[in-house]
Design an enzyme around this catalytic site. Sequence first.
Site, PDB file in Angstrom:
ATOM      1  N   THR A  11       0.828  -1.218   0.000  1.00  0.00           N
ATOM      2  CA  THR A  11       0.000   0.000   0.000  1.00  0.00           C
ATOM      3  C   THR A  11       0.857   1.261   0.000  1.00  0.00           C
ATOM      4  O   THR A  11       0.677   2.157  -0.826  1.00  0.00           O
ATOM      5  CB  THR A  11      -0.910  -0.002   1.257  1.00  0.00           C
ATOM      6  OG1 THR A  11      -1.704  -1.184   1.238  1.00  0.00           O
ATOM      7  CG2 THR A  11      -1.804   1.211   1.289  1.00  0.00           C
ATOM      8  N   GLU A 124       8.530  10.535   9.373  1.00  0.00           N
ATOM      9  CA  GLU A 124       7.312  11.321   9.616  1.00  0.00           C
ATOM     10  C   GLU A 124       6.043  10.494   9.415  1.00  0.00           C
ATOM     11  O   GLU A 124       5.065  10.633  10.153  1.00  0.00           O
ATOM     12  CB  GLU A 124       7.302  12.532   8.668  1.00  0.00           C
ATOM     13  CG  GLU A 124       6.103  13.452   8.789  1.00  0.00           C
ATOM     14  CD  GLU A 124       6.011  14.120  10.152  1.00  0.00           C
ATOM     15  OE1 GLU A 124       6.895  14.910  10.487  1.00  0.00           O
ATOM     16  OE2 GLU A 124       5.038  13.831  10.889  1.00  0.00           O
ATOM     17  N   VAL A 127       3.845   8.023  12.200  1.00  0.00           N
ATOM     18  CA  VAL A 127       2.798   8.443  13.149  1.00  0.00           C
ATOM     19  C   VAL A 127       1.828   9.376  12.436  1.00  0.00           C
ATOM     20  O   VAL A 127       2.255  10.369  11.839  1.00  0.00           O
ATOM     21  CB  VAL A 127       3.396   9.169  14.371  1.00  0.00           C
ATOM     22  CG1 VAL A 127       2.292   9.641  15.309  1.00  0.00           C
ATOM     23  CG2 VAL A 127       4.375   8.271  15.116  1.00  0.00           C
ATOM     24  N   GLY A 129      -0.010   8.921   9.743  1.00  0.00           N
ATOM     25  CA  GLY A 129      -0.127   8.823   8.284  1.00  0.00           C
ATOM     26  C   GLY A 129       0.343  10.101   7.610  1.00  0.00           C
ATOM     27  O   GLY A 129       1.511  10.475   7.705  1.00  0.00           O
ATOM     28  N   ILE A 131      -0.356  13.182   8.348  1.00  0.00           N
ATOM     29  CA  ILE A 131      -0.347  14.399   9.184  1.00  0.00           C
ATOM     30  C   ILE A 131       1.083  14.778   9.545  1.00  0.00           C
ATOM     31  O   ILE A 131       1.820  13.956  10.091  1.00  0.00           O
ATOM     32  CB  ILE A 131      -1.108  14.171  10.516  1.00  0.00           C
ATOM     33  CG1 ILE A 131      -2.505  13.621  10.260  1.00  0.00           C
ATOM     34  CG2 ILE A 131      -1.163  15.453  11.328  1.00  0.00           C
ATOM     35  CD1 ILE A 131      -3.217  13.185  11.528  1.00  0.00           C
ATOM     36  N   GLU A 185      -3.384  -3.012   9.286  1.00  0.00           N
ATOM     37  CA  GLU A 185      -2.097  -3.716   9.245  1.00  0.00           C
ATOM     38  C   GLU A 185      -2.297  -5.089   8.597  1.00  0.00           C
ATOM     39  O   GLU A 185      -3.423  -5.592   8.545  1.00  0.00           O
ATOM     40  CB  GLU A 185      -1.566  -3.920  10.673  1.00  0.00           C
ATOM     41  CG  GLU A 185      -1.260  -2.638  11.404  1.00  0.00           C
ATOM     42  CD  GLU A 185      -0.221  -1.800  10.687  1.00  0.00           C
ATOM     43  OE1 GLU A 185       0.900  -2.262  10.498  1.00  0.00           O
ATOM     44  OE2 GLU A 185      -0.552  -0.667  10.297  1.00  0.00           O
ATOM     45  N   ASP A 196      -0.582  -1.000  17.449  1.00  0.00           N
ATOM     46  CA  ASP A 196      -0.150   0.016  16.490  1.00  0.00           C
ATOM     47  C   ASP A 196      -0.163   1.406  17.142  1.00  0.00           C
ATOM     48  O   ASP A 196       0.810   2.163  17.037  1.00  0.00           O
ATOM     49  CB  ASP A 196      -1.068  -0.036  15.261  1.00  0.00           C
ATOM     50  CG  ASP A 196      -0.699   0.999  14.223  1.00  0.00           C
ATOM     51  OD1 ASP A 196       0.294   0.790  13.510  1.00  0.00           O
ATOM     52  OD2 ASP A 196      -1.383   2.038  14.145  1.00  0.00           O
ATOM     53  N   LYS A 200       3.022   4.015  18.131  1.00  0.00           N
ATOM     54  CA  LYS A 200       3.020   5.439  17.746  1.00  0.00           C
ATOM     55  C   LYS A 200       3.160   6.355  18.972  1.00  0.00           C
ATOM     56  O   LYS A 200       3.869   7.359  18.906  1.00  0.00           O
ATOM     57  CB  LYS A 200       1.753   5.754  16.959  1.00  0.00           C
ATOM     58  CG  LYS A 200       1.758   5.076  15.575  1.00  0.00           C
ATOM     59  CD  LYS A 200       0.383   5.133  14.937  1.00  0.00           C
ATOM     60  CE  LYS A 200       0.391   4.502  13.550  1.00  0.00           C
ATOM     61  NZ  LYS A 200      -0.969   4.286  13.027  1.00  0.00           N
ATOM     62  N   GLY A 298      -3.682   4.985   4.775  1.00  0.00           N
ATOM     63  CA  GLY A 298      -4.037   4.994   3.357  1.00  0.00           C
ATOM     64  C   GLY A 298      -2.820   5.274   2.497  1.00  0.00           C
ATOM     65  O   GLY A 298      -1.839   5.860   2.960  1.00  0.00           O
TER      66      GLY A 298
HETATM   67  N1  HSE Z   1      -2.947   0.413  10.461  1.00  0.00           N
HETATM   68  C1  HSE Z   1      -2.567   1.771  10.652  1.00  0.00           C
HETATM   69  C2  HSE Z   1      -3.804   2.572  11.028  1.00  0.00           C
HETATM   70  C3  HSE Z   1      -1.943   2.299   9.402  1.00  0.00           C
HETATM   71  O1  HSE Z   1      -4.904   2.065  10.831  1.00  0.00           O
HETATM   72  O2  HSE Z   1      -3.682   3.677  11.538  1.00  0.00           O
HETATM   73  C4  HSE Z   1      -1.289   3.641   9.542  1.00  0.00           C
HETATM   74  O3  HSE Z   1      -0.228   3.611  10.453  1.00  0.00           O
END
Ligand code: HSE
Length: 389
Positions: A11, A124, A127, A129, A131, A185, A196, A200, A298
């Site tokens: 992805t 970056e 954490v 995505g 942002i 994930e 997850d 972060k 994403g």
């Molecule tokens: N699986 C993670 C989420 C992907 O849903 O936030 C992004 O780190």
Amino acid sequence: MANVAIMGFGTVGSGVAEVLRMNGESIARKLGEPLRLQYILDVRDLSATEYAGVAVKDFSVLESDPNLDVVVESIGGAKVALDFTRRALLAGKHVVTSNKELVAAHGKELLAIAREKNVNYLFEASVGGGIPVLRPLFQCLAGNQIEEVVGILNGTTNYILTRMVKGGVPFGEALQEAQAKGYAEQNPAADVEGLDAGRKICILSDLAWGKEVRPEAISIRGISDLDLEDVAVADRAGYRVKLLGRALRLPGGRQAAYVSPHLVPADCPVAPVDDVFNAIMVRGNAVGDVMFYGRGAGDLPTASAVVGDVLDALQHRDQRRDLGWSESADLADLETEVSMPWYLRGGFEAPADCRTLSGGAVIAPAMTGREARALAGRLGAKALLPVLE
Ligand code: HSE
């Protein structure tokens, strides 16, 4: 001409290739030279794709190419990704990643190698995505003593909670939707069980206070045991239930970090943050509260942050970004040293110092986790959740 390679064409990796293609011209203008996608390393056969000409299967091709400047690691996990990242840094390549598992578990070591080799290791995208939050935290907010970082750090669970609460969609179906959208994930238990978000909040904590917090050292509770009745009771009382990662600096300088579903008052800025969106609030002693908001998962949002780091690494080729963390943080005992209000439900007689909610629930005043668990035991409560003040 600068050259970049992508390791792992899932992805995130394919999103990075797409952003480089889509925005190649503006990237070249900002960089002052074209940025060429030189290699894509993946075990899959890409010969029938438009990337056939750059596809390779052997990491040593990247490692030994003196013209390769930056490697994007989007393999995920902490095995092959760790080996390749170490070797790429040792070979003098800048490395950029979205891999929070690797950064949380091995960031200290990898940053030390980057320092030794005078290259950048930037993450970056690990954490929030798309942002921008890590760079503002260690750069723009560097003048502050950071007091607290709290936020919605997992897009999959926020998406699931939103679909269940607002769309009436069952848990399994909402999870499948999140997987289809490329948010989850590979093993979605890491999302659902809070791991997850745990990785972060550790990275945020590492950068906020410069000391390592290891994911296995913090308390992590996901959404799998969340009862929808509590979501409904909370909603009627003006609260939203959100999975939050939280890191605090306690008086005296000790730290605490944890992940748990929380009741969040509806007027708190993170309360209306739904779907795949993440929001991270940072409290600094000079700036007060700041909030960062955007798409937390994403392909293209994550690639946006990765490509930003690729440009930053190339723009700091000679004078590398100096970020990192050192010895282990002095962690407080979350159960006995951190106080917060608690939500309890169970049809018991409300104690005098508690606020009664409809639906047989109460909000108890601030107390430690151990005290809250003892109270829940005495009352026979069926549910216990922390409340964000
Ligand atoms: N699986 C993670 C989420 C992907 O849903 O936030 C992004 O780190």
